[in-house]
Design an enzyme around this catalytic site. Sequence first.
Site, PDB file in Angstrom:
ATOM      1  N   PHE A 232      52.060  24.414  27.745  1.00 45.62           N
ATOM      2  CA  PHE A 232      53.433  24.932  27.728  1.00 45.62           C
ATOM      3  C   PHE A 232      54.475  23.841  27.990  1.00 45.62           C
ATOM      4  CE2 PHE A 232      51.521  29.116  29.263  1.00 45.62           C
ATOM      5  CZ  PHE A 232      51.879  29.839  28.150  1.00 45.62           C
ATOM      6  N   SER A 263      48.104  27.118  19.881  1.00 47.89           N
ATOM      7  CA  SER A 263      49.207  27.013  20.854  1.00 47.89           C
ATOM      8  C   SER A 263      48.858  27.861  22.067  1.00 47.89           C
ATOM      9  CB  SER A 263      50.504  27.553  20.256  1.00 47.89           C
ATOM     10  OG  SER A 263      50.499  28.973  20.291  1.00 47.89           O
ATOM     11  N   ASP A 264      49.606  27.721  23.137  1.00 44.85           N
ATOM     12  CA  ASP A 264      49.476  28.678  24.222  1.00 44.85           C
ATOM     13  C   ASP A 264      50.369  29.891  23.879  1.00 44.85           C
ATOM     14  OD1 ASP A 264      48.694  29.938  26.518  1.00 44.85           O
ATOM     15  OD2 ASP A 264      49.054  28.242  27.837  1.00 44.85           O
ATOM     16  N   TYR A 265      50.239  30.919  24.687  1.00 44.06           N
ATOM     17  CA  TYR A 265      50.846  32.231  24.451  1.00 44.06           C
ATOM     18  C   TYR A 265      52.372  32.139  24.259  1.00 44.06           C
ATOM     19  CZ  TYR A 265      50.400  37.341  25.069  1.00 44.06           C
ATOM     20  OH  TYR A 265      50.346  38.700  24.896  1.00 44.06           O
ATOM     21  N   ALA A 267      54.127  30.019  22.914  1.00 44.73           N
ATOM     22  CA  ALA A 267      54.707  28.679  23.121  1.00 44.73           C
ATOM     23  C   ALA A 267      55.531  28.209  21.922  1.00 44.73           C
ATOM     24  CB  ALA A 267      53.606  27.673  23.428  1.00 44.73           C
TER      25      ALA A 267
END
Length: 721
Positions: A232, A263-265, A267
């Site tokens: 993030f 990607s992260d959640y 992001a």
Amino acid sequence: MSQRTKDILSKMTLDEKVYQLVQVTTATYLTGENKIDVITGPNSTLKLDRELVYEVGTSLNLVGAETMIEAQTNYLNNSKKKLPLILMQDVIHGHRTLYPVNLGVSASFDRDLARDLAQMAAKEASLDGISVTFAPMVDLVRDPRWGRVMESSGEDPYLGGEMAKATVEGYQGDMGKYNIAACVKHFAAYGAAEAGRDYNTVDVSERNLREYYLPAYKRAVDAGVKMLMTAFNIVDGVPCVGNKHLVKEILRDEWGFDGVVISDYSAFDELATHGVSENQKECAYLAMEAGCDIEMMSGCYAGYLKELIQEGKISEEQLDKSVLRILNLKEELGVLDNPFRSVNPEEAKRVQLSKEHRALARRGAEECAVLLKNDNVLPFSKDVGSVAVIGPLGNTGEIHGSWKCGGKAEETISVVEGVKGILGDKVKYAQGCQIEYNSTDESLIDEACELAKNSDIVILCLGEHQEYTGEGNCRADITLPEVQYKLLDRVLEVNKNVAVALFSGRPLAISRLHETAPAILDMWMPGTEGGNACANLLFGNAIPSGKITMTFPRTLGQCPIYYNHYTTGRPKLEEDDYNRVRFTSSYLDIPNSPLYPFGYGLSYTTFEYSDLKLSGDTMKSGETLVASAKIKNTGKYKAKEAVQFYIRDVKGSCVRPVKELKGFEKIELDPGEEKTVSFEITEEMLKYWTREMKFEAEKGEFHVFIGKDSTCKPFATFQLI
Ligand code: BGC
């Protein structure tokens, strides 16, 4: 990439390709009363098309074999391309059978154990239909305020790398039926969030990044990890998901990683919140340019990638590369031939929480626990007449820690249950106080003291609530609440035979506890078999052998505090630790040394180190030396010891750390038994990022250390010539 996946790709429309890069929740595909409407439901921000949502490539976050079957079936029934979904989930420290949080696992200093635990988790998860876990998290950590330290392997790049490799091997194995693909995260340096506040700014130099933070991700990549998740945070001003330097230049080009990057959640959207992009279209552009294949839970690719390609801003060839990586993973997992892969509700019921899995989780919790203090109190004798278990963490199954996946409190052994398993009805419980960090309620203390007074021994279960660490769970105060100290003090007034079982997902600042408690056993958040493991350790059925992998500060004011710091120009001498020496790098009011150093942990036995040797005093490029020591068990119990090997590079073109862990071995010795442990010194081991930013070993003097923790002294010196 196989011909098969290339053929599949060649028959896909642009829309279908774009949707392979989209990730939504698995629940999106549930039916009946659980059905989610993609236009109006919780996913409405994802800009999904009602038909194309059945061409999405991967999904996340659902546990349970039946629901997985339902989701995949419904997806395939509605999909035109019928390329099965890959179902992903955070399987962080176990699936249904939970083992200690990862910070605890690293404290075992045992690669085989880390591998076995991950393998067990993979088997349980695969039977529930999960094909990928978002683990291991290998972020190096130095700030115990940060809630996510529980998921990490602590402050050392070498140990972090070893644990990363073992964990990836455990999950992935030979990618058979009971294996799942691993996704190493969060790339990069998420653990360096300023002030230990989640999602906060990261500002590290390229040298620091490469020297401390990157090695563990690299180790996972070299171990063949299939996926990688970006972080993030920003690195050098650029959010990681859109960070070309990190993803394209380092990960892809330098390290040759050709697996899937996710990607992260949400992001992608956060690129705009960070203020480096104006809108979702630009977010999609930046992430694609950086090299991110899958967008997790935001609508930038679904909404705008096609447009970007049609406008020629992103080439279709680039999109194809990403799609091929995902198709390739589907092929490797076998879902192209069998969409349901290993999902098996009946077998899941038999395997999850089986006797064998519980036994492994229990052994894990025993080997991860760290004995921090023991004034001849432990192990308790089993011949006692009465036992008091006191404290808010003594009679609860909520000792998993965050990311508990399918774990359930009611299936977890509490400390009371564990001790009763050994001593039966002699065990009584009193809560003593509440667990909440802001509780000042002292009304339960009297009753607990009454019990303590009438008992032979007291097990005091103190610490933090299991959800005080984990994502978004950061703390500005990492001491124990005053009420817990009051409980301890009052109990000690009536009974001195007290051992504290400490539960937390982070190092706590517990100087006061250290001063007053006769014994402290750190159980971390131990998981499903935590109570049994705790009881076994307290009563000597198991011998503590864990050693901390993150320094315990005396007080938060010392943080960040870590053993492998750089040398300063005005170091304070160790012998002056308790004296004030002005104009040295030190504090006016406290020593520099921590409460407990990296690598520290006691046993019920004692180990003697002798005959420390180095095979030579010079080493030419390409040659090796061997450092060795004899370790003898001089106590009464058969026990394990994590032998640690450190090197110091005395002079370099850049300032070097005061000490660096370069090897460790966990050995088991009978009373009186002696073993020789050897460590090979290679040139590779001596390399670092020099002033010219070259990864090289520089000629000169090196100090060599073997010992039981990071405070050990050098015993030999050699010259690299
Ligand atoms: C976390 C990741 C996790 C993801 C999916 C994010 O909020 O940072 O570690 O894998 O959610 O659950």
